[in-house]
Design a protein around this motif. Structure first.
Motif, short mmCIF file in Angstrom:
data_model
loop_
_atom_site.label_atom_id
_atom_site.label_comp_id
_atom_site.label_asym_id
_atom_site.label_seq_id
_atom_site.Cartn_x
_atom_site.Cartn_y
_atom_site.Cartn_z
N ARG A 33 1.06 -1.31 -0.14
CA ARG A 33 0.26 0.22 0.13
C ARG A 33 0.85 1.47 -0.02
O ARG A 33 1.68 1.58 0.03
CB ARG A 33 -0.88 0.01 1.11
N MET A 34 0.72 2.57 -0.68
CA MET A 34 1.21 3.61 -0.35
C MET A 34 0.41 4.44 -0.86
O MET A 34 -0.98 4.60 -1.67
CB MET A 34 2.41 3.21 -1.74
N SER A 50 -4.20 7.72 -1.87
CA SER A 50 -3.67 6.87 -0.84
C SER A 50 -4.20 6.09 -2.40
O SER A 50 -4.79 5.38 -3.05
CB SER A 50 -4.14 6.49 -0.50
N PHE A 51 -3.46 4.52 -2.79
CA PHE A 51 -3.36 3.38 -3.66
C PHE A 51 -4.00 2.32 -2.30
O PHE A 51 -3.73 2.46 -1.70
CB PHE A 51 -2.96 2.99 -4.24
N VAL A 52 -5.11 1.40 -2.57
CA VAL A 52 -5.90 0.69 -2.15
C VAL A 52 -5.40 -1.05 -2.40
O VAL A 52 -5.72 -0.74 -3.67
CB VAL A 52 -6.97 0.85 -1.05
N SER A 53 -6.22 -1.87 -1.40
CA SER A 53 -6.40 -3.04 -2.03
C SER A 53 -6.98 -3.49 -3.34
O SER A 53 -8.04 -2.74 -3.64
CB SER A 53 -6.67 -3.83 -1.12
N GLY A 54 -6.58 -3.92 -4.00
CA GLY A 54 -6.72 -4.21 -5.22
C GLY A 54 -6.66 -3.30 -7.15
O GLY A 54 -7.10 -3.26 -7.55
N SER A 70 -0.79 8.89 -8.53
CA SER A 70 0.09 7.78 -9.75
C SER A 70 1.12 6.52 -9.16
O SER A 70 2.07 7.68 -7.93
CB SER A 70 -0.02 8.24 -11.26
N GLY A 71 1.66 6.24 -9.98
CA GLY A 71 2.49 5.06 -9.12
C GLY A 71 3.61 4.71 -10.59
O GLY A 71 3.06 4.62 -11.99
N LYS A 76 9.55 1.73 -8.29
CA LYS A 76 9.07 2.68 -6.55
C LYS A 76 8.92 3.14 -6.41
O LYS A 76 9.19 4.31 -4.95
CB LYS A 76 10.03 1.93 -6.02
N MET A 77 7.96 4.30 -6.74
CA MET A 77 8.15 5.85 -6.89
C MET A 77 6.79 6.09 -7.09
O MET A 77 5.14 5.28 -7.76
CB MET A 77 8.31 6.40 -8.05
#
Length: 121
Positions: A33-34, A50-54, A70-71, A76-77
């Motif tokens: 999670r990030m 935040s990014f969440v599960s799924g 965004s990622g 790894k950013m």
């Protein structure tokens, strides 16, 4: 040894834009999670995006429609594009991630040191 480092903060006029970056480094097996938090003086730290599960995303009501998370998994950013900034967005912005280290079984919470965003004319 896992660390998160934020960059991109600064002074911007109301209505302006900024892009924050957070780089994760170290012995990382996976990032579970990030996301981004912020804390204004005298205020509680709050979730911004935040990014969440799924693979989904979540946003604070106050930033939804103006901010975009965004990622880049390979690098790894994680990024936070902030548009239509107003003085209420002034805060220290923190990168946060739950990361499972190489050789580990469960994830642990990590925080960056923060980057200051000031919105003022």
């Amino acid at each position: 040894q896992v660390q998160l480092v934020e960059s991109g903060g600064g002074l911007v006029q109301p209505g302006g834009s900024l892009r924050l970056s957070c780089a994760a480094s170290g012995s990382i097996l996976r990032i579970n999670r990030m996301g981004w938090y912020r804390q204004a003086p005298g205020k509680e730290r709050e979730l911004v995006a935040s990014f969440v599960s799924g693979g989904g995303t979540t946003y604070a009501d106050s930033v939804r429609g103006r901010f975009t998370i965004s990622g880049d998994n390979a690098k790894k950013m994680v990024y936070l594009e902030m548009n239509s900034l107003n003085p209420e967005d002034t805060a220290v912005y923190y990168c946060n991630a739950e990361i499972t280290r190489i050789g580990g079984f469960v994830g642990h919470d990590y925080w960056g040191q923060g980057t200051q965003v000031t919105v003022s004319s």
